[in-house]
Design an enzyme around this catalytic site. Structure first.
Site: not given
Length: 217
Positions: A86, A194, A196
């Site tokens: 990002c 994302h 994660e």
């Protein structure tokens, strides 16, 4: 395998990345303040999401001058693995490690949703465990995630097999539905989604886990 997570003023996903790499995958992880230049002992460096330096002027425009980023240039040149997520992707384009730019979303709105994706190239270690054409879903959360580049740059990306991920349903107007790209060598990956945030079933899926496991390969 030791991981470094760069932290800028305004970063807000650094702890999420550390939780994923250290808590979920058991990788020793060190947080690196933007003023540090010592990347020794690290096998990979992650630039997390957020709003580095408040994203004043332009997303990532100020972060590119951080001392840690100057050290990152040498790290990447020596083959070190670099992942920009990002805002981290935006920083990598400003730094020149990846081509193109990330601009305001097509509809000028912040987008926060799960995005269906397609793996286009698995030649990078980050994606080799998925295999080409693998479909996956990762969260996105951005206001300036529209990937833009010249026609010549797009052709270079295509010829180099450097388009890593595409959106299945383009949410932001990115050229050629691009969600993530690599450098020519494949050791640097930038993506707007994302991974994660998709490492544990309790928090919304595990499709991102395989990408981060590429750190171990």
């Amino acid at each position: 395998m030791s991981i470094g997570v760069l932290v800028f003023p305004g970063s807000n996903c650094d702890r999420d990345v550390q939780w994923a790499t250290e808590g979920c995958l058991g990788m020793p992880t060190r947080r690196i303040w933007h003023e540090e230049t010592d990347l020794s002992g690290l096998d990979a460096v992650v630039l997390p999401g957020g709003f580095s330096y408040g994203d004043y002027l332009r997303c990532g425009a100020i972060a590119r001058f951080a001392p840690a980023l100057q050290a990152l240039l040498g790290f990447a040149a020596q083959g070190g693995r670099v992942l920009g997520i990002c805002n981290g992707f935006q920083v990598l384009t400003e730094l020149g490690l990846l081509p193109g730019a990330l601009t305001r979303n097509r509809d000028l709105h912040f987008i926060c949703e799960d995005a269906p994706l397609q793996v286009v190239s698995s030649r990078t270690p980050w994606l080799e465990h998925y295999g080409t054409d693998k479909a996956l879903t990762l969260p996105i959360a951005h206001g300036e995630g529209r990937y833009q580049c010249s026609d010549d740059t797009l052709k270079q990306l295509q010829d180099a097999d450097a388009i890593a991920l595409r959106y299945q349903a383009n949410p932001n107007g990115s050229v050629a539905d691009i969600a993530g790209i690599t450098n020519d060598s494949g050791n640097v990956l930038g993506l707007m989604p994302h991974p994660e945030r998709a490492c544990d079933p309790a928090t919304g899926g595990t499709d991102g886990r395989v990408l981060l496991q590429g750190l171990l390969s």
